[in-house]
Design a protein around this motif. Structure first.
Motif, short mmCIF file in Angstrom:
data_model
loop_
_atom_site.label_atom_id
_atom_site.label_comp_id
_atom_site.label_asym_id
_atom_site.label_seq_id
_atom_site.Cartn_x
_atom_site.Cartn_y
_atom_site.Cartn_z
N VAL A 26 0.87 -1.16 0.00
CA VAL A 26 0.00 0.00 0.00
C VAL A 26 0.91 1.21 0.00
O VAL A 26 1.93 1.22 0.68
CB VAL A 26 -0.89 -0.01 1.26
CG1 VAL A 26 -1.81 1.20 1.26
CG2 VAL A 26 -1.69 -1.29 1.33
N ALA A 28 2.50 4.86 0.64
CA ALA A 28 2.66 5.72 1.80
C ALA A 28 3.71 6.75 1.45
O ALA A 28 4.55 6.52 0.62
CB ALA A 28 3.08 4.92 3.01
N THR A 32 10.73 7.80 5.58
CA THR A 32 11.57 6.63 5.39
C THR A 32 10.78 5.52 4.71
O THR A 32 11.05 4.35 4.89
CB THR A 32 12.10 6.11 6.73
OG1 THR A 32 10.98 5.71 7.52
CG2 THR A 32 12.90 7.15 7.45
N ALA A 33 9.81 5.94 3.93
CA ALA A 33 8.89 5.00 3.29
C ALA A 33 9.63 3.83 2.65
O ALA A 33 10.50 4.02 1.80
CB ALA A 33 8.07 5.71 2.22
N GLU A 34 9.27 2.62 3.04
CA GLU A 34 9.85 1.46 2.40
C GLU A 34 9.22 1.19 1.05
O GLU A 34 9.85 0.69 0.15
CB GLU A 34 9.72 0.23 3.30
CG GLU A 34 10.60 0.31 4.53
CD GLU A 34 10.57 -0.96 5.34
OE1 GLU A 34 10.28 -2.02 4.77
OE2 GLU A 34 10.79 -0.89 6.54
N THR A 35 7.95 1.49 0.92
CA THR A 35 7.27 1.28 -0.36
C THR A 35 6.48 2.52 -0.71
O THR A 35 5.28 2.58 -0.48
CB THR A 35 6.33 0.06 -0.31
OG1 THR A 35 5.43 0.22 0.79
CG2 THR A 35 7.10 -1.22 -0.16
N GLY H 164 6.78 -5.23 7.10
CA GLY H 164 5.71 -5.57 6.18
C GLY H 164 4.80 -4.42 5.82
O GLY H 164 4.13 -4.45 4.79
N PRO H 166 3.87 -0.58 4.53
CA PRO H 166 4.49 0.13 3.39
C PRO H 166 5.56 1.13 3.80
O PRO H 166 6.31 1.57 2.94
CB PRO H 166 3.30 0.81 2.71
CG PRO H 166 2.16 0.70 3.63
CD PRO H 166 2.42 -0.42 4.58
N SER H 167 5.66 1.48 5.06
CA SER H 167 6.77 2.34 5.45
C SER H 167 7.35 1.84 6.77
O SER H 167 6.64 1.29 7.61
CB SER H 167 6.34 3.80 5.61
OG SER H 167 5.88 4.07 6.91
N GLY H 168 8.63 2.06 6.93
CA GLY H 168 9.28 1.67 8.16
C GLY H 168 8.74 2.45 9.35
O GLY H 168 8.71 1.95 10.48
#
Lengths: 184, 184, 184, 184, 184, 184, 184, 184
Positions: A26, A28, A32-35, H164, H166-168
């Motif tokens: 999803v 975001a 530090t957004a991972e995705t 898991g 979408p952001s750390g």
């Protein structure tokens, strides 16, 4: 034919199930957004004829089973680790109980893996080595009592493994207590 | 005998899906039997409230997708490896094409793993490293173009990874050809 | 430009065989190019006296064999994984069939590896342990029925391994079905 | 078409080559026999249309190249390790020279692996990271100068890697001396 | 006392020996310098009383031994891999001969490791398992004939391992041929 | 020539040294004997021209150095792990101090490995990454301050690594205290 | 109830113990600071009811025990490695003695791990395999004499493992000498 | 019998804490007994001066924290895995939530490991890489937001990691919810 109807159900009713087992990505916009946003994902959805459903435990059920196994051990004064793995052998729950030795967690995971792989308690499987002794060389397995399969309609959907008690038979009692908790 | 009736139930109930994804343990009395007779399995079946369904590709679909990706590469004169992994990151199909380098198979598997983990093509995911550079330290991942997710209702059900072409963009074109084959 | 001329030479020389097994590095100018232009490669080509040829399966043949083994298993109602490895023990094809357990893929790969290493079916090799029991401690091997060598002129060129059926003898029947598909 | 003629050559002339690259299993009746008599191997020989030839160095050539690289380093007063890997990335020769540090052997193997994978010297490949920095995350690779491909008709048939000198450029000079030894 | 005199000799004459086994870091100003100028190393040299000498093979000797073992195998029509490890179990030379199976290199290394660890041929060591069967569970070992220690004054200074012949006894003959080459 | 004289000394006086670094196999007839009587070892001793001497720390010296490093950390109120590795990168001493975090031991070993590999403190080596950033991808290394080489006549004979203090500079001070203890 | 009183003690008297086992993160502003200033850590301290105490050896005691074991071996003319692991199986002290073979350190660690896991000497545990032979397949274990548990009030708090002597019984004598050193 | 008296002493002494963290070996005479009767353990108990106490979470607390983190994620519609590791970095609890991707469990464990190693949230630790970029090369770590330390008296006693979302930053919110659950 059955299989088609299964797929039909997937189409009409399984969206919730799919949501239940998650989407994973999803957007975001956190710093530090991972995705991050706008995944630009592939547009093409696969056809239903290409899909198969598999059954597993919810995390709630898996946790309940693991807790029941650990409680049974604690009640018996034993210090154990408990693992619940899914049909793919992937660990869903791992609990290293108070006082469990360092060998216990991986031992529990391997017993669970072995039980789900052959859909039988590891106490049974250990006996099969008399006929096929090299079975135990298959990577990931452990042929010691203490593992039990969780079944749905007779098919294995998970494995529960317990390790740390002074005998594998005790370990397996606790694992079976975990299985039993799922029948209630 | 129990086990047969289990199969019968599989046929008649909603568990056709279970049949589709298999049972795994059937008795046999062969001399070198890996899983001999009479498993004496746990009798208790888990309750439905404990179960969740997950969706994956059939092996037929996964093989078709991998073959389509490999064919696209061959047509373009490229020598690649192709991997299809399921939602759990487990490899379903691996093809090391003629002339693919030794680095290609694991590279393909990791691209597929990465694509299914974040439900996005790895070309997109590689761009996200600008914001979160340490994402690429997560074990099992590879942030190079060449991976594409397979989706059902928008959720990831598999990942296809291709490696070996001189550019990741080419690899990803071939991976997308694999995805596209599932839409027909 | 150099690289094109390389291809030209590939086309015109006796190296069609080389083309068949691939080149591996072709220039490309894509933005995320993994192997950009102008490699400035070593100019010196090795002499023929330094070279040896080895024989392997094409990916088409390896895939066909794996598919035949899987089909044989499916026809018999068994859920298995199938692996085809080359003479170097490297996996060329891996298929994890529907319903195959989590232990099956690596088991299949090891059976295939063992069969190609000693150029014999693993059911035969397992018997040899009576004389040399520590053979089974060699890394990468698995001495369980289910692996079969593919031969050309009597020499091993590949191995096929199957795992997941309730007996190794069944697994090996399916593996042999894969071998047989290459004789047609 | 070329590919057919290749097969034709396989039929008519490659038997010696096959013998050269070995059979692997010959019966023996020694007491601790690892591969005892009468393998009862599968009788079916695979068809020629299923076969592809690949080219590699003989062990004599690979040893000569490694020795030449080591000699060049010794002459320059450097203490290095040298590795020669085949097209599959498998180590054929490894020499850990006198005084080479503990990091040198695996470093040499990875440089050789990287050079053969992309058919270019690792000094060139290291520059490509400017465009595709995550290339270096591919398992088994090392993007440091010191690796050189060995080519036959322009295609990579082996990689030579050297590690241990104070600069990668020196390492690569020695690796190239190994390549050059194969041109004589 | 002996040990002191050893140290005295270290003081007066072993500089060449130290040079012989290398320094490892020499400055260089190459563009891709792995170990650039002015290391600013620790100034304090350790005292002689703190030092012990250990004995190993030169790379020339190790290579000659490995080559002799391989030649013996070739003369006997066998396809093997040969490894020479030092007293620390670290591989100094590895040769994967033409036609050796994929299991051979690691098997050879483990036999060499085992021989140098216990200073005895692995054919002897395998017999010891009758008394202490779990010896073979020690990581890195392989209790199969084919390994032989190289001794200096009765102490082990290296191990030679051979793998790939149809019997371990043959492998060990070849390994012994390698040892014998060092006695000339 | 120096090297010959070294060998001469080996012939006349190094038996004690050989004894000092051990033999490894002495017969014993204990019930669970790991290496029982009469090894029947190879009789041929290798020639002196084949031998090279290498220099390392005695275990007494290595332990003293590690203890000195740990004491320095404790005096500074820091909780660290300390490792001493030999010239081959093999750990001779590992001390996980009270309160050291779980990341400390392997970090200490890698710093020691890195320092002995390049014969320089890791604080220096970390600076070299500006020129050759991929050096840090060499397996086994860690380019963080905290490692220091131990030298004899300028050559590296061991590495000391410390990890766990809040800065690498502190870690390296403690490592240098370990080195300094060997100069007394 | 006991457990509460334990917690009470934790509240009133264990601060020193906590300090003794360390904090791990202290700010520092060094140039290469691994853990720079202002950690902004979580403010919430966990409640005492959530805490359990576990007992281990101080590094001073562990080192003394290891040294005593090594001294006993040296006195007996044996060349061994010694490991001390804590209740979690984590290595606290490793000493590779002069002349110990390459197999010794990991063997020592596994014996120590096994002894602390089952709170019994490994000579005893090896006998248990008669009843449960697959125990030895548990990862990390080694069922060879040479390991001994360290106990506090009968509970295992550490394991000492020794390897390298010609018999496991000798190894275990040395390990017991290490245990005995802790009773003084 | 000794073992009972051991337990008695546990009850009466200060070692209730020992009871809390368990004993690990109790005799049993079951047929498949993993640890049969009469261990004949070492009689010598270590002295108190040799012992240090360390503090950890009970399994009840660790499970509660993990569950709270998972609940927070579920409430936010995120699919994650949660890990709780102890001060030694050993996993006590692992929960792979419904729909969490395959990369999540190991990512969660590494975040937890990193947080407990440096006693700081991983969002903070990731910022420290600006000064010491190679910190992230320490094995076992992951410098991504999502890990939080659990403290007792300011010292780290556990780490909680979530992966898991979408952001750390989201992951870390859930981890902090786990920490907060221990303060109630």
């Amino acid at each position: 034919m059955k299989k088609t109807s299964v797929r039909t159900r997937v189409l009409t009713g399984t969206v919730a199930a799919l949501a239940a087992v998650g989407v994973g990505a999803v957007s975001a916009s956190a710093e530090t957004a991972e995705t991050p946003a706008a995944p630009a994902a592939v547009k093409v959805d696969t056809q239903n004829k290409n899909l198969a459903q598999s059954t597993g435990l919810t995390i709630d059920a898996a946790t309940r089973a693991a807790q029941a196994a650990l409680d049974a051990a604690t009640k018996a004064g034993q210090h154990v680790a408990v693992a619940v793995v899914d049909r793919d052998g992937v660990t869903r729950v791992l609990l290293k109980g108070d006082g469990a030795g360092p060998q216990a967690p991986e031992s529990a995971e391997r017993k669970a893996f072995t039980a789900v792989s052959w859909n039988a308690p590891t106490s049974e499987l250990a006996k099969r080595l008399a006929q096929a002794p090299n079975l135990k060389d298959i990577p990931g397995t452990l042929f010691l009592a203490g593992g039990a399969p969780v079944q749905a309609k007779g098919a294995p959907v998970a494995g529960i493994g317990v390790a740390g008690a002074p005998s594998g038979d005790l370990d397996e009692q606790f694992a079976q207590a975990g299985v039993a908790a799922l029948a209630k």
